[in-house]
Scaffold this motif. Structure first.
Motif, PDB file in Angstrom:
ATOM      1  N   UNK A   1       0.512  -1.304  -0.246  1.00 31.54           N
ATOM      2  CA  UNK A   1       0.291   0.053   0.259  1.00 31.54           C
ATOM      3  C   UNK A   1       0.419   1.334  -0.081  1.00 31.54           C
ATOM      4  N   UNK A   2       2.040   1.059   0.418  1.00 30.00           N
ATOM      5  CA  UNK A   2       2.892   2.699   0.669  1.00 30.00           C
ATOM      6  C   UNK A   2       3.935   2.968  -0.174  1.00 30.00           C
ATOM      7  N   UNK A   3       4.017   1.725  -0.998  1.00 25.71           N
ATOM      8  CA  UNK A   3       5.805   1.900  -1.500  1.00 25.71           C
ATOM      9  C   UNK A   3       7.017   1.366  -0.543  1.00 25.71           C
ATOM     10  N   UNK A   4       7.948   2.090  -0.761  1.00 23.21           N
ATOM     11  CA  UNK A   4       9.517   2.003  -0.476  1.00 23.21           C
ATOM     12  C   UNK A   4       9.039   2.879   1.172  1.00 23.21           C
ATOM     13  N   UNK A   5       9.861   2.367   1.990  1.00 20.61           N
ATOM     14  CA  UNK A   5       9.734   3.570   3.523  1.00 20.61           C
ATOM     15  C   UNK A   5      10.417   5.163   2.682  1.00 20.61           C
ATOM     16  N   UNK A   6      11.133   4.642   2.116  1.00 21.79           N
ATOM     17  CA  UNK A   6      11.478   6.803   1.297  1.00 21.79           C
ATOM     18  C   UNK A   6      10.657   7.048   0.665  1.00 21.79           C
ATOM     19  N   UNK A   7       9.961   6.380   0.168  1.00 22.64           N
ATOM     20  CA  UNK A   7       8.401   7.217  -0.360  1.00 22.64           C
ATOM     21  C   UNK A   7       7.638   7.473   0.563  1.00 22.64           C
ATOM     22  N   UNK A   8       7.123   6.722   1.624  1.00 26.16           N
ATOM     23  CA  UNK A   8       6.103   7.081   2.323  1.00 26.16           C
ATOM     24  C   UNK A   8       6.604   8.149   3.449  1.00 26.16           C
TER      25      UNK A   8
ATOM     26  N   UNK B   1       4.974  12.011   3.481  1.00 28.60           N
ATOM     27  CA  UNK B   1       5.069  11.988   4.919  1.00 28.60           C
ATOM     28  C   UNK B   1       5.203  13.841   5.075  1.00 28.60           C
ATOM     29  N   UNK B   2       6.282  14.245   5.011  1.00 24.49           N
ATOM     30  CA  UNK B   2       7.412  15.628   4.341  1.00 24.49           C
ATOM     31  C   UNK B   2       6.652  16.447   3.658  1.00 24.49           C
TER      32      UNK B   2
ATOM     33  N   UNK C   1       3.229  16.357   3.906  1.00 23.54           N
ATOM     34  CA  UNK C   1       2.438  16.530   3.515  1.00 23.54           C
ATOM     35  C   UNK C   1       1.971  17.276   4.198  1.00 23.54           C
ATOM     36  N   UNK C   2       3.218  17.135   5.364  1.00 20.93           N
ATOM     37  CA  UNK C   2       3.764  18.225   6.333  1.00 20.93           C
ATOM     38  C   UNK C   2       3.962  19.326   6.449  1.00 20.93           C
ATOM     39  N   UNK C   3       4.270  20.163   5.307  1.00 21.53           N
ATOM     40  CA  UNK C   3       4.936  21.085   4.527  1.00 21.53           C
ATOM     41  C   UNK C   3       3.962  22.105   3.822  1.00 21.53           C
ATOM     42  N   UNK C   4       3.628  23.336   3.817  1.00 19.27           N
ATOM     43  CA  UNK C   4       2.611  23.882   3.842  1.00 19.27           C
ATOM     44  C   UNK C   4       2.727  24.708   2.369  1.00 19.27           C
ATOM     45  N   UNK C   5       2.073  24.577   1.447  1.00 12.37           N
ATOM     46  CA  UNK C   5       2.381  24.982  -0.118  1.00 12.37           C
ATOM     47  C   UNK C   5       3.039  26.601   0.065  1.00 12.37           C
ATOM     48  N   UNK C   6       3.975  26.742  -0.768  1.00 15.74           N
ATOM     49  CA  UNK C   6       3.815  28.489  -0.643  1.00 15.74           C
ATOM     50  C   UNK C   6       4.128  29.594  -2.006  1.00 15.74           C
ATOM     51  N   UNK C   7       2.982  28.527  -2.619  1.00 16.07           N
ATOM     52  CA  UNK C   7       2.262  29.408  -3.540  1.00 16.07           C
ATOM     53  C   UNK C   7       0.625  29.225  -2.978  1.00 16.07           C
TER      54      UNK C   7
ATOM     55  N   UNK D   1       8.313  18.220  -8.599  1.00 16.09           N
ATOM     56  CA  UNK D   1       7.350  17.490  -9.951  1.00 16.09           C
ATOM     57  C   UNK D   1       6.482  17.516  -9.214  1.00 16.09           C
ATOM     58  N   UNK D   2       4.995  17.151  -9.643  1.00 14.75           N
ATOM     59  CA  UNK D   2       4.242  16.384  -9.295  1.00 14.75           C
ATOM     60  C   UNK D   2       4.082  14.750 -10.064  1.00 14.75           C
ATOM     61  N   UNK D   3       5.811  14.401 -10.409  1.00 13.07           N
ATOM     62  CA  UNK D   3       5.887  13.139 -10.125  1.00 13.07           C
ATOM     63  C   UNK D   3       6.262  12.398  -9.440  1.00 13.07           C
ATOM     64  N   UNK D   4       5.858  12.692  -8.274  1.00 15.57           N
ATOM     65  CA  UNK D   4       6.067  12.235  -6.493  1.00 15.57           C
ATOM     66  C   UNK D   4       7.316  11.624  -6.222  1.00 15.57           C
ATOM     67  N   UNK D   5       8.839  12.847  -6.687  1.00 19.04           N
ATOM     68  CA  UNK D   5      10.243  12.904  -6.879  1.00 19.04           C
ATOM     69  C   UNK D   5      10.636  12.350  -7.751  1.00 19.04           C
ATOM     70  N   UNK D   6       9.586  12.155  -8.739  1.00 15.14           N
ATOM     71  CA  UNK D   6      11.462  11.835  -9.696  1.00 15.14           C
ATOM     72  C   UNK D   6      11.054  12.415 -10.091  1.00 15.14           C
ATOM     73  N   UNK D   7      12.419  12.816 -11.331  1.00 14.89           N
ATOM     74  CA  UNK D   7      12.905  13.764 -12.362  1.00 14.89           C
ATOM     75  C   UNK D   7      11.921  13.467 -13.303  1.00 14.89           C
TER      76      UNK D   7
END
Length: 150
Positions: free
Chosen positions: A85-92, A96-97, A99-105, A117-123
């Motif tokens: 469900x959650x993917x790897x530990x790094x992805x989780x 979480x990080x 979700x906890x950081x508010x958007x700057x825009x 990017x909106x690709x889940x951290x991937x380039x």
């Protein structure tokens, strides 16, 4: 009672083999054989053989082993589901990080030019170069300016 007798006989036979081996001047091997031969005798004297015999024929003990197996199966299943469900530990942790950081825009603003990017951290996928090489030097810059409304 029978198990104790069998273990004692095995120990006596092993010690006999150790004596014969020592007679042939193989003292290191004879000592090792004697050590192995004394293990069943030590288990009998410590009461381990009696405990194992009582456990082997006890339905309560086997039910306990079944409960332990069921518990292990439940732990393994929940861990497998959690990983799927959650993917790897790094992805989780990254999710979480984020979700906890508010958007700057502001919510209505366009996506920022730099940052994640909106690709889940991937380039993002590399851009394909156009086939025509004429005045394409400024086409990338024009696309960026148009993207930002300039």
């Amino acid at each position: 009672m029978i198990a104790e007798t069998v273990c004692s006989a095995v120990a006596a036979a092993g010690l006999g083999i150790a004596v014969v081996t020592a007679y042939r001047k193989r003292y290191l091997t004879a000592t090792r054989i004697a050590a192995y031969a004394l293990v069943p005798l030590g288990l009998v004297m410590a009461g381990v053989v009696e405990w194992l015999a009582d456990t082997a024929f006890s339905p309560v003990a086997w039910t306990g082993f079944g409960v332990l197996g069921l518990s292990w199966l439940m732990f393994a299943t929940t861990r497998t589901v959690e990983r799927r469900r959650g993917g790897t530990r790094k992805e989780r942790k990254a999710a979480a990080r984020e979700a906890s950081v508010p958007a700057a825009t502001s919510p209505g603003a366009s996506a920022p030019a730099l940052g994640q990017t909106s690709t889940g951290g991937r380039s993002p996928a590399p851009r394909q170069k156009p086939a025509a090489q004429g005045d394409d030097d400024f086409s990338d810059i024009e696309a960026i300016l148009k993207k930002h409304g300039i």
